[in-house]
Write a protein that holds these residues in place. Structure first.
Motif, PDB file in Angstrom:
ATOM      1  N   GLY A 129       0.834  -1.214   0.000  1.00  0.00           N
ATOM      2  CA  GLY A 129       0.000   0.000   0.000  1.00  0.00           C
ATOM      3  C   GLY A 129       0.858   1.248   0.000  1.00  0.00           C
ATOM      4  N   VAL A 130       1.072   1.813   1.214  1.00  0.00           N
ATOM      5  CA  VAL A 130       1.900   3.024   1.346  1.00  0.00           C
ATOM      6  C   VAL A 130       2.917   2.773   2.446  1.00  0.00           C
ATOM      7  CG1 VAL A 130       1.936   5.483   1.991  1.00  0.00           C
ATOM      8  CG2 VAL A 130       0.042   4.576   0.623  1.00  0.00           C
ATOM      9  N   PHE A 131       4.179   3.049   2.163  1.00  0.00           N
ATOM     10  CA  PHE A 131       5.140   2.953   3.260  1.00  0.00           C
ATOM     11  C   PHE A 131       5.916   4.253   3.426  1.00  0.00           C
ATOM     12  CE2 PHE A 131       7.178   0.978  -0.375  1.00  0.00           C
ATOM     13  CZ  PHE A 131       8.532   1.233  -0.284  1.00  0.00           C
ATOM     14  N   LEU A 132       6.308   4.484   4.666  1.00  0.00           N
ATOM     15  CA  LEU A 132       7.023   5.705   5.055  1.00  0.00           C
ATOM     16  C   LEU A 132       8.441   5.309   5.424  1.00  0.00           C
ATOM     17  CD1 LEU A 132       7.365   8.630   6.281  1.00  0.00           C
ATOM     18  CD2 LEU A 132       6.296   7.748   8.356  1.00  0.00           C
ATOM     19  N   VAL A 133       9.420   5.931   4.772  1.00  0.00           N
ATOM     20  CA  VAL A 133      10.822   5.638   5.071  1.00  0.00           C
ATOM     21  C   VAL A 133      11.465   6.889   5.652  1.00  0.00           C
ATOM     22  CG1 VAL A 133      13.028   4.814   4.181  1.00  0.00           C
ATOM     23  CG2 VAL A 133      10.895   3.964   3.198  1.00  0.00           C
ATOM     24  N   ILE A 134      12.006   6.756   6.850  1.00  0.00           N
ATOM     25  CA  ILE A 134      12.699   7.866   7.514  1.00  0.00           C
ATOM     26  C   ILE A 134      14.170   7.489   7.535  1.00  0.00           C
ATOM     27  CG2 ILE A 134      12.907   9.178   9.666  1.00  0.00           C
ATOM     28  CD1 ILE A 134       9.921   8.306  10.196  1.00  0.00           C
ATOM     29  N   PHE A 135      14.997   8.274   6.839  1.00  0.00           N
ATOM     30  CA  PHE A 135      16.402   7.877   6.719  1.00  0.00           C
ATOM     31  C   PHE A 135      17.310   9.067   7.019  1.00  0.00           C
ATOM     32  CE2 PHE A 135      14.819   9.245   2.673  1.00  0.00           C
ATOM     33  CZ  PHE A 135      15.855   9.899   2.028  1.00  0.00           C
ATOM     34  N   GLU A 136      18.550   8.767   7.382  1.00  0.00           N
ATOM     35  CA  GLU A 136      19.500   9.814   7.756  1.00  0.00           C
ATOM     36  C   GLU A 136      20.652   9.851   6.760  1.00  0.00           C
ATOM     37  OE1 GLU A 136      20.589   8.556  11.705  1.00  0.00           O
ATOM     38  OE2 GLU A 136      18.882   9.543  12.629  1.00  0.00           O
ATOM     39  N   SER A 137      21.022  11.016   6.323  1.00  0.00           N
ATOM     40  CA  SER A 137      22.297  11.355   5.677  1.00  0.00           C
ATOM     41  C   SER A 137      22.701  10.571   4.420  1.00  0.00           C
ATOM     42  CB  SER A 137      23.451  11.261   6.696  1.00  0.00           C
ATOM     43  OG  SER A 137      23.716   9.923   7.059  1.00  0.00           O
ATOM     44  N   ARG A 138      21.819   9.696   3.879  1.00  0.00           N
ATOM     45  CA  ARG A 138      22.226   8.939   2.694  1.00  0.00           C
ATOM     46  C   ARG A 138      21.269   9.194   1.543  1.00  0.00           C
ATOM     47  NH1 ARG A 138      23.738   2.812   3.825  1.00  0.00           N
ATOM     48  NH2 ARG A 138      23.463   2.876   1.568  1.00  0.00           N
ATOM     49  N   PRO A 139      21.568  10.196   0.686  1.00  0.00           N
ATOM     50  CA  PRO A 139      20.642  10.480  -0.417  1.00  0.00           C
ATOM     51  C   PRO A 139      20.509   9.323  -1.404  1.00  0.00           C
ATOM     52  CG  PRO A 139      22.650  11.827  -0.573  1.00  0.00           C
ATOM     53  CD  PRO A 139      22.700  11.124   0.736  1.00  0.00           C
ATOM     54  N   ASP A 140      21.531   8.435  -1.480  1.00  0.00           N
ATOM     55  CA  ASP A 140      21.407   7.288  -2.396  1.00  0.00           C
ATOM     56  C   ASP A 140      20.274   6.362  -1.963  1.00  0.00           C
ATOM     57  OD1 ASP A 140      23.308   6.978  -0.234  1.00  0.00           O
ATOM     58  OD2 ASP A 140      23.722   4.968  -0.988  1.00  0.00           O
ATOM     59  N   ALA A 141      19.965   6.366  -0.645  1.00  0.00           N
ATOM     60  CA  ALA A 141      18.853   5.533  -0.151  1.00  0.00           C
ATOM     61  C   ALA A 141      17.541   5.984  -0.788  1.00  0.00           C
ATOM     62  CB  ALA A 141      18.762   5.623   1.370  1.00  0.00           C
ATOM     63  N   LEU A 142      17.396   7.291  -1.037  1.00  0.00           N
ATOM     64  CA  LEU A 142      16.162   7.813  -1.641  1.00  0.00           C
ATOM     65  C   LEU A 142      15.937   7.184  -3.018  1.00  0.00           C
ATOM     66  CD1 LEU A 142      14.933  11.478  -1.635  1.00  0.00           C
ATOM     67  CD2 LEU A 142      14.998  10.225  -3.771  1.00  0.00           C
ATOM     68  N   VAL A 143      16.996   7.075  -3.797  1.00  0.00           N
ATOM     69  CA  VAL A 143      16.875   6.506  -5.151  1.00  0.00           C
ATOM     70  C   VAL A 143      16.497   5.025  -5.072  1.00  0.00           C
ATOM     71  CG1 VAL A 143      18.100   6.051  -7.317  1.00  0.00           C
ATOM     72  CG2 VAL A 143      18.578   8.151  -6.031  1.00  0.00           C
ATOM     73  N   GLN A 144      17.218   4.284  -4.222  1.00  0.00           N
ATOM     74  CA  GLN A 144      16.945   2.840  -4.089  1.00  0.00           C
ATOM     75  C   GLN A 144      15.501   2.595  -3.666  1.00  0.00           C
ATOM     76  OE1 GLN A 144      19.574   0.647  -1.568  1.00  0.00           O
ATOM     77  NE2 GLN A 144      21.421   1.384  -2.543  1.00  0.00           N
ATOM     78  N   ILE A 145      15.065   3.360  -2.664  1.00  0.00           N
ATOM     79  CA  ILE A 145      13.732   3.129  -2.090  1.00  0.00           C
ATOM     80  C   ILE A 145      12.645   3.516  -3.099  1.00  0.00           C
ATOM     81  CG2 ILE A 145      12.168   3.850  -0.234  1.00  0.00           C
ATOM     82  CD1 ILE A 145      14.877   4.326   1.416  1.00  0.00           C
ATOM     83  N   ALA A 146      12.847   4.637  -3.800  1.00  0.00           N
ATOM     84  CA  ALA A 146      11.862   5.068  -4.798  1.00  0.00           C
ATOM     85  C   ALA A 146      11.734   4.015  -5.902  1.00  0.00           C
ATOM     86  CB  ALA A 146      12.269   6.416  -5.383  1.00  0.00           C
ATOM     87  N   ALA A 147      12.871   3.467  -6.335  1.00  0.00           N
ATOM     88  CA  ALA A 147      12.842   2.438  -7.384  1.00  0.00           C
ATOM     89  C   ALA A 147      12.109   1.191  -6.900  1.00  0.00           C
ATOM     90  CB  ALA A 147      14.271   2.089  -7.799  1.00  0.00           C
ATOM     91  N   LEU A 148      12.371   0.795  -5.664  1.00  0.00           N
ATOM     92  CA  LEU A 148      11.687  -0.383  -5.091  1.00  0.00           C
ATOM     93  C   LEU A 148      10.183  -0.149  -4.989  1.00  0.00           C
ATOM     94  CD1 LEU A 148      14.219  -1.355  -2.286  1.00  0.00           C
ATOM     95  CD2 LEU A 148      13.511  -2.831  -4.159  1.00  0.00           C
ATOM     96  N   ALA A 149       9.790   1.075  -4.602  1.00  0.00           N
ATOM     97  CA  ALA A 149       8.357   1.395  -4.475  1.00  0.00           C
ATOM     98  C   ALA A 149       7.670   1.273  -5.828  1.00  0.00           C
ATOM     99  CB  ALA A 149       8.183   2.808  -3.912  1.00  0.00           C
ATOM    100  N   ILE A 150       8.300   1.826  -6.870  1.00  0.00           N
ATOM    101  CA  ILE A 150       7.698   1.773  -8.214  1.00  0.00           C
ATOM    102  C   ILE A 150       7.607   0.318  -8.688  1.00  0.00           C
ATOM    103  CG2 ILE A 150       8.050   2.398 -10.653  1.00  0.00           C
ATOM    104  CD1 ILE A 150       9.384   5.034  -9.509  1.00  0.00           C
ATOM    105  N   ARG A 151       8.682  -0.459  -8.460  1.00  0.00           N
ATOM    106  CA  ARG A 151       8.694  -1.864  -8.917  1.00  0.00           C
ATOM    107  C   ARG A 151       7.627  -2.681  -8.200  1.00  0.00           C
ATOM    108  NH1 ARG A 151       8.313  -4.508 -12.498  1.00  0.00           N
ATOM    109  NH2 ARG A 151       9.748  -5.900 -13.516  1.00  0.00           N
ATOM    110  N   SER A 152       7.397  -2.368  -6.918  1.00  0.00           N
ATOM    111  CA  SER A 152       6.464  -3.178  -6.120  1.00  0.00           C
ATOM    112  C   SER A 152       5.055  -2.584  -6.081  1.00  0.00           C
ATOM    113  CB  SER A 152       7.000  -3.338  -4.685  1.00  0.00           C
ATOM    114  OG  SER A 152       7.195  -2.066  -4.092  1.00  0.00           O
TER     115      SER A 152
END
Length: 717
Positions: free
Chosen positions: A406-429
């Motif tokens: 459905g919808v997930f919330l990701v709270i992350f610190e200091s790693r902008p590369d995590a934003l790309v990985q997580i966004a890609a996973l959200a779109i794929r799933s």
């Protein structure tokens, strides 16, 4: 500290501030003084005083304090037979007179300990009808403020002629909230802060989970919308009184902020422009243009967009990821420019090297991100896959199908590369996504979010991925268990623990990464040295780095332990020992085995055998990743089957515990939760399942309607 919110920009011009503290803040529920809260209040007022603010305090609490004292006196002076008689209510005015001197004595002691001078001013409603008195009051307060003295006001309840709370046309006060409002206007204050026992004004009773904190009160909108909870448990006020006083004051020219007096630094945070509590301002209705989208609206939009994403066919969803990879490549220089600004700010602010390293988007990091997005695009379609197919009865077929969470919330610190990985996973799933990154990566996150959402087709909507920019929105988001299905915190153990404690939404993640390598007596020592070195040295700050090395006791007698220790020391690793190892190796004893160093340091301990190693891991570990180095297959089998961690390895470094290295394309994080997903969590961990039943008119009829067959059927492609 949070950044200045646009709706709070006016606080930059504040010089004179009135702070009102209610009975519920200065006393505990049993009537005794809340010394910790009063101490924190006085410390904040001292700090403001030192910074050049003109501070005026309006305090309640005398009646409650006096009542408690007089009850005690009556009890101490009563015989047993007196206590059997019905106890009459104590006279409120007597309580006020007794409590007032105690309350002021306490403020005097507190302030004098902080090298601040305070003064008492008692007023009652009748005074304010006299213009001479009002001028005298203003002159006296101005003189005190010139001397850097803090005036402490209270209503003189002991001699007040008022019989009941009332509001009359003269605008004279009827409780300490309206007294504070009246004083703020009379003394031309720039801000009135009303401290309450809740965070601010809510849309309904604060105890109701559906109630939302109103950050900005707009009279035209909220007058009709809000339902108030109970009146104050002790004073005459409560939220209705506060809102009435705040509206009167704000629309007459002095802005008001209602916030919690239970936190130790809220007055300071208000004056730094943080978006806490509820603001009342005569221009609030004009601020709608700069109002942020509420957390709830953002989550609902992400859910709506995710449903539209799921309707697309597999090739269309794949194309979004390929477009995303191209957009990241095409905008590389802009992304690197914004990231460079974040890195420069972080270096200037004196952040640790490990954080700056995580923050920096080096060329190789960017190319590996693009590669992982394309790898996800080429994965087999994860949504709508048939997992199981069963014939329940003749022509009654049950299918188990994979579906997005459905919808997930990701709270992350200091790693902008995590934003790309997580966004890609959200779109794929096929999931909706809300992201909250650390403030140190603010520009990097904003540009990456812009680039990624630019490729999402209009028929899905770019609100599929929401970027939360304000730290103050997090508590609101964590209450949305009706819209958000999963929270993934990626950061320090403190961050994870705080989030777990403040939400009813399932949390996927790990607080600590206390990973162990156990070197058994049969280990190949060359292999053991390579694994131990890699597990600790390859990336010491990673959550899958070794934090404790366990060594079989035989290796402490045949030189194996010394070889392992020498290998680590050659790499500059600081060693700490358990009770056995510290004595044998003459190294500092570790304070605790439950410690994540995240640096070139680790703990070493000697154990009797594989069972002792397993027990040590279960007692001190964090269920993340463990490794055994052994040539004995039976010992390895025992370790692999009995160690209850998310990932357990034989003869391989703990550093392999990673989504990309597991071939998952990317990871949203590593989970030690015992829920549907454990270990590195990729696309699969962001899916759930649905049950589809296909029949031909069957009914249950008390389980007489059909003959159950429960036959497993081949899965259709």
């Amino acid at each position: 500290m949070g950044s200045m919110d646009p709706t709070r920009a006016f606080v930059k011009g504040v010089k004179r501030v009135v702070v009102k503290v209610g009975t519920a803040v200065v006393t505990r529920s049993d009537g005794r003084l809340a010394l910790g809260r009063i101490g924190a209040l006085c410390e904040q007022l001292k700090e403001l005083n030192m910074k050049g603010y003109e501070v005026i305090l309006v305090t309640s609490g005398a009646v409650g304090l006096g009542r408690q004292r007089l009850r005690y006196r009556r009890l101490a002076n009563s015989s047993f037979s007196d206590l059997q008689k019905p106890q009459g209510e104590l006279d409120g005015k007597a309580c006020a007179a007794v409590g007032q001197s105690s309350l002021m004595a306490l403020y005097d002691i507190m302030f004098s300990q902080l090298d601040v001078t305070s003064s008492q001013l008692l007023v009652n409603d009748g005074f304010f009808r006299d213009t001479g008195f009002r001028k005298q009051l203003s002159d006296t307060v101005n003189s005190l403020l010139d001397l850097r003295v803090i005036p402490v006001f209270n209503e003189n309840d002991a001699v007040s002629t008022r019989k009941a709370p009332y509001e009359d046309s003269s605008g004279i006060f009827w409780d300490n909230d309206s007294l504070a409002g009246l004083l703020a206007l009379e003394l031309k204050a720039d801000l009135l802060v009303l401290l309450s026992d809740v965070e601010g004004l809510y849309s309904g009773p604060p105890t109701d989970p559906k109630s939302k904190l109103i950050h900005t009160y707009v009279k035209e909108k909220h007058q009709t919308e809000i339902t108030f909870g109970d009146k104050s448990r002790l004073g005459r006020g409560g939220m209705t009184a506060k809102v009435n006083a705040a509206v009167c004051s704000a629309y007459a020219g002095t802005p008001v902020i209602i916030t919690s007096g239970y936190a130790t630094n809220n007055i300071m945070r208000v004056l730094q422009g943080e978006k806490i509590g509820t603001v009342f301002h005569k221009d609030a209705h004009m601020w709608t243009s700069i109002k942020e989208v509420s957390a709830h609206e953002m989550a609902v939009s992400a859910r709506d967009s995710s449903r539209r994403l799921q309707i697309l066919n597999s090739e269309e969803r794949r194309q979004i990821l390929l477009d995303m990879a191209d957009a990241l490549e095409n905008n590389d220089s802009m992304i690197r420019l914004e990231n460079g600004a974040d890195v420069a700010d972080a270096e200037e602010a004196g952040y640790e090297k490990s954080l700056i390293s995580r923050l920096t988007l080096r060329p190789e990091k960017m190319s590996s991100l693009v590669k992982s997005v394309r790898m996800l695009a080429d994965m087999e379609e994860p949504i709508g896959q048939m997992i199981k197919r069963t014939e329940l009865a003749d022509e009654l077929i049950l299918e188990k199908i994979s579906c997005p969470l459905g919808v997930f919330l990701v709270i992350f610190e200091s790693r902008p590369d995590a934003l790309v990985q997580i966004a890609a996973l959200a779109i794929r799933s096929g999931n909706g996504l809300l992201l909250k990154g650390g403030k140190e990566a603010k520009r990097s996150n904003a540009v990456l979010h812009k680039v990624i959402t630019s490729v999402i087709p209009d028929k899905v909507g770019n609100k599929l991925i929401g970027l939360v920019t304000s730290r103050e929105e997090i508590p609101d988001l964590l209450k949305l268990d009706d819209v958000i299905d999963l929270v993934v915190p990626r950061g320090s153990s403190k961050l994870v623990s705080q989030i777990k404690a403040s939400t009813r939404i399932p949390v996927l993640g790990h607080a600590d990464g206390i990973c162990h390598v156990y070197v058994d007596k049969t280990a190949n020592m060359d292999m053991a040295k390579k694994i131990v070195r890699d597990a600790k040295v390859d990336y010491p700050a990673a959550c899958n780095a070794m934090e404790t090395l366990l060594v079989h006791k035989d290796l402490s007698e045949n030189g194996g332990l010394e070889e392992l220790v020498a290998e680590l020391q050659r790499e500059g690793v600081q060693l700490y020992g358990g009770s056995k190892a510290s004595a044998l190796l003459n190294i500092t004893e570790a304070d605790t085995f439950h410690h994540e160093y995240s640096s070139l340091a680790c703990t070493v301990e000697i154990v009797d055998d594989v069972s002792a190693a397993i027990n040590h891991i279960h007692e001190h570990g964090s269920s993340h990743t463990e490794c055994i180095v052994t040539e004995d297959c039976e010992v390895a089998k025992t370790f692999l089957s009995q160690v209850d961690s998310a990932a357990v390895f034989h003869n391989a470094s703990t550093r392999f515990c990673d989504g990309a290295r597991f071939g998952l394309g990317a990871e949203v994080g590593i989970s030690t939760s015992r829920i549907h997903a454990r270990g590195p969590v990729g696309v699969e961990g962001l899916l759930s399942n649905r049950w589809i039943l296909r029949g031909t008119g069957q009914v249950v009829d008390g389980d007489r309607g059909v003959t159950y067959t429960y036959k497993e059927l081949p899965i259709k492609a």
